[in-house]
Design a protein around this motif. Structure first.
Motif, short mmCIF file in Angstrom:
data_model
loop_
_atom_site.label_atom_id
_atom_site.label_comp_id
_atom_site.label_asym_id
_atom_site.label_seq_id
_atom_site.Cartn_x
_atom_site.Cartn_y
_atom_site.Cartn_z
N LEU A 69 -16.74 -8.26 -54.60
CA LEU A 69 -15.94 -8.95 -53.40
C LEU A 69 -16.53 -8.80 -52.21
CD1 LEU A 69 -12.21 -7.61 -54.58
CD2 LEU A 69 -13.31 -9.78 -55.00
N SER A 70 -17.83 -8.10 -52.18
CA SER A 70 -18.36 -8.07 -51.01
C SER A 70 -18.96 -9.31 -50.44
CB SER A 70 -19.46 -7.02 -51.11
OG SER A 70 -19.08 -5.75 -51.22
N ASN A 71 -18.80 -9.61 -49.26
CA ASN A 71 -19.05 -10.90 -48.64
C ASN A 71 -20.13 -10.83 -47.47
OD1 ASN A 71 -17.52 -10.09 -46.65
ND2 ASN A 71 -15.86 -11.65 -47.01
N VAL A 72 -20.69 -9.78 -47.34
CA VAL A 72 -21.65 -9.49 -46.46
C VAL A 72 -23.15 -8.93 -47.17
CG1 VAL A 72 -20.35 -9.39 -44.21
CG2 VAL A 72 -21.13 -7.27 -45.49
N ASP A 73 -24.22 -9.45 -46.42
CA ASP A 73 -25.61 -8.79 -47.06
C ASP A 73 -25.93 -7.64 -46.35
OD1 ASP A 73 -25.72 -11.20 -48.67
OD2 ASP A 73 -26.79 -12.42 -46.83
N SER A 74 -25.54 -7.63 -45.25
CA SER A 74 -25.97 -6.28 -44.66
C SER A 74 -24.81 -6.15 -43.38
CB SER A 74 -27.24 -6.12 -43.94
OG SER A 74 -27.59 -7.02 -42.90
N LEU A 75 -24.86 -4.49 -42.98
CA LEU A 75 -23.71 -4.25 -41.97
C LEU A 75 -24.07 -2.87 -41.49
CD1 LEU A 75 -21.11 -5.39 -40.68
CD2 LEU A 75 -19.81 -4.52 -42.12
N THR A 76 -24.44 -2.71 -40.27
CA THR A 76 -24.80 -1.40 -39.74
C THR A 76 -23.98 -1.15 -38.41
OG1 THR A 76 -26.90 -2.05 -40.45
CG2 THR A 76 -26.74 -0.11 -38.72
N PHE A 77 -23.57 0.09 -38.30
CA PHE A 77 -22.58 0.64 -37.22
C PHE A 77 -23.44 1.65 -36.10
CE2 PHE A 77 -19.88 -0.65 -40.62
CZ PHE A 77 -19.06 -1.38 -39.96
N SER A 78 -23.07 1.49 -35.03
CA SER A 78 -23.62 2.39 -34.04
C SER A 78 -22.53 2.66 -32.93
CB SER A 78 -24.73 1.55 -33.29
OG SER A 78 -25.35 2.42 -32.27
N LEU A 79 -22.51 4.13 -32.92
CA LEU A 79 -21.79 4.66 -31.75
C LEU A 79 -22.41 5.37 -30.60
CD1 LEU A 79 -18.95 5.88 -30.81
CD2 LEU A 79 -19.30 7.88 -32.42
N GLY A 114 -30.91 -25.81 -49.04
CA GLY A 114 -30.04 -24.90 -49.87
C GLY A 114 -29.89 -23.61 -49.09
N SER A 115 -29.57 -23.12 -48.03
CA SER A 115 -29.21 -21.86 -47.35
C SER A 115 -28.46 -22.16 -46.27
CB SER A 115 -30.49 -21.08 -47.15
OG SER A 115 -30.19 -19.87 -46.71
N TYR A 116 -27.31 -21.43 -45.88
CA TYR A 116 -26.89 -21.23 -44.74
C TYR A 116 -26.18 -20.01 -44.44
CZ TYR A 116 -23.45 -22.45 -41.06
OH TYR A 116 -22.75 -22.58 -39.83
N LYS A 117 -26.96 -19.16 -43.58
CA LYS A 117 -26.89 -17.88 -43.42
C LYS A 117 -26.37 -17.71 -41.72
CE LYS A 117 -29.61 -16.17 -47.17
NZ LYS A 117 -28.90 -15.09 -47.96
N GLN A 118 -25.97 -16.52 -41.60
CA GLN A 118 -25.36 -16.04 -40.15
C GLN A 118 -25.90 -14.62 -39.96
OE1 GLN A 118 -21.48 -17.35 -40.35
NE2 GLN A 118 -21.64 -18.41 -38.44
N ASN A 119 -26.38 -14.16 -38.67
CA ASN A 119 -26.80 -12.92 -38.30
C ASN A 119 -25.29 -12.69 -37.06
OD1 ASN A 119 -28.62 -12.20 -39.97
ND2 ASN A 119 -30.16 -13.16 -38.49
N PHE A 120 -24.83 -11.69 -36.95
CA PHE A 120 -23.81 -11.34 -36.02
C PHE A 120 -23.75 -9.78 -35.58
CE2 PHE A 120 -22.32 -10.30 -40.23
CZ PHE A 120 -21.91 -9.11 -40.10
N THR A 121 -23.04 -9.91 -34.48
CA THR A 121 -22.93 -8.78 -33.83
C THR A 121 -21.64 -8.63 -33.28
OG1 THR A 121 -23.40 -9.42 -31.59
CG2 THR A 121 -25.26 -8.48 -32.73
N LEU A 122 -21.06 -7.41 -33.56
CA LEU A 122 -19.58 -6.94 -33.39
C LEU A 122 -19.39 -5.78 -32.24
CD1 LEU A 122 -18.37 -6.99 -37.25
CD2 LEU A 122 -18.65 -8.88 -35.45
N SER A 123 -18.15 -5.59 -31.63
CA SER A 123 -18.10 -4.66 -30.95
C SER A 123 -16.66 -3.92 -30.79
CB SER A 123 -18.46 -4.73 -29.52
OG SER A 123 -17.88 -5.79 -28.87
#
Length: 375
Positions: free
Chosen positions: A221-231, A353-362
């Motif tokens: 059910l994972s739908n992200v390729d990578s995810l990293t958090f920073s505090l 043949g590819s549609y990807k996204q990079n994103f930043t959250l806060s």
């Protein structure tokens, strides 16, 4: 491109029209970055020695900077989405000794780049800031730019005999200055139709409707390729403003302000402790209404998010493009980092043949303050 996904590329001088088939055939990748206040794009083409792009379109000015408009539309399951309406700012040709390996890269920014080319000298006597914005943007109506300027929370209007505000900069710099002092943001949002854009001047408010959750560590059910958090423990601060009493204008009154954003509520249940204390010395020289405007501006934009995240996803697996300037839920990251986040930037990368996204959250704080995350 892919099943259910179609890319439309439009280019032209002033008015953008669908590009010829030979341009689409040479296109290898499309990259569009949508940020808080600025957006940009990059197109990559493969060209050979006998390519029409090399011998006809390029020398005849088809990709010329400043005069060439570019509109990029992605249609997913019949629903069009205008990713970019911008202007070419430069192009770069990289010849190669290998046959068919030469590349042409087109780079550009959104339509706000046109507003940053000419410095104007104008006067605005006794006019609210949002009317100044509408007046400055009127000349860009031919580009399909529709002003959406919100009234300011604390209007500061001086009589013409006392003070007249003048503009000696480009329209973009002038409007950004007005936005900064009022705690507002200014950006160009393309669409909903190709050739149409909204120029937004107002509070930095994210649309409160959460997007489909970003799922990590959820097996199939994972739908992200990578995810990293920073505090960031140094992000939070208190700023102390000093104003003088309106009666005698001699008694200093300190006003300490917490580092919060009143238009973006904290999405974490446990805030990060304050690490720094700053003094706003310039506020003591301002009139009461101007000082109040500065204080409100800080409360609307001065907050620095203590928790940030970055990652990437496949749009097909996610089901739709992730949108910037909105809210999204995260699940599967654990108790500390699960919950809702503001989407700050999104980069669309489209190839055959590819549609990807990079994103930043806060967001501010850790631990979700919502019991459930919408899937």
């Amino acid at each position: 491109m892919l099943k259910g996904i179609n890319l439309t590329l439009m280019m032209g001088t002033g008015i953008a029209v669908p590009v010829p088939k030979m341009v689409i055939d040479a296109l290898t990748s499309v990259s569009v970055t949508v940020g808080k206040t600025q957006s940009g794009f990059q197109l990559s083409f493969t060209i050979g020695k006998n390519s029409p792009l090399q011998h006809s379109l390029l020398p005849n000015g088809f990709f010329d900077p400043i005069v060439t408009r570019v509109i990029i539309v992605v249609t997913i399951n019949g629903k069009p989405d205008v990713l970019m309406d911008g202007i070419v700012t430069n192009h770069e040709l990289s010849p190669s000794n290998q046959a068919g390996a030469s590349t042409l890269t087109i780079t550009g920014d959104d339509l706000s780049v046109i507003m940053d080319l000419v410095e104007y000298s104008m006067s605005y006597p006794s006019i609210p800031d949002n009317i100044k914005v509408i007046t400055a943007l009127a000349k860009y109506a031919t580009l399909g730019v529709i002003p959406l300027a919100m009234p300011t929370n604390i209007p500061v209007i001086h009589p013409p005999t006392e003070k007249i505000e003048n503009q000696y900069t480009t329209d973009k710099a002038f409007i950004q200055g007005l936005a900064s002092r009022n705690g507002y943001v200014f950006y160009i949002d393309p669409g909903p139709l190709p050739g149409q854009s909204f120029a937004y001047f107002g509070p930095d408010i994210s649309i409160p409707l959460p997007q489909s959750a970003l799922s990590t560590n959820f097996d199939s059910l994972s739908n992200v390729d990578s995810l990293t958090f920073s505090l960031d423990g140094m992000a939070k601060k208190i700023k102390v403003y000093t104003i003088y009493d309106p009666a005698t204008k001699k008694v200093p009154i300190p006003v300490p302000l917490p580092n919060i954003n009143i238009v973006k509520p904290p999405l974490g249940a446990r805030p990060v402790p304050v690490a720094k204390i700053e003094t706003a010395n310039e506020s003591s020289k301002l009139a009461v209404d101007e000082a109040a405007r500065d204080i409100l501006s800080f409360l609307m934009t001065g907050s620095s998010p203590s928790v940030t995240a970055s990652g990437s996803l496949d749009v097909l697996r996610y089901g739709k493009p992730l949108k910037s300037r909105m809210i999204v839920g995260v699940r599967g990251a654990g108790l500390t980092y699960d919950g809702l986040y503001y989407v700050d930037t999104v980069t669309h990368t489209i190839k055959e043949g590819s549609y990807k996204q990079n994103f930043t959250l806060s967001r501010d704080g850790v631990i979700s303050n919502t019991p459930l995350i919408a899937v």
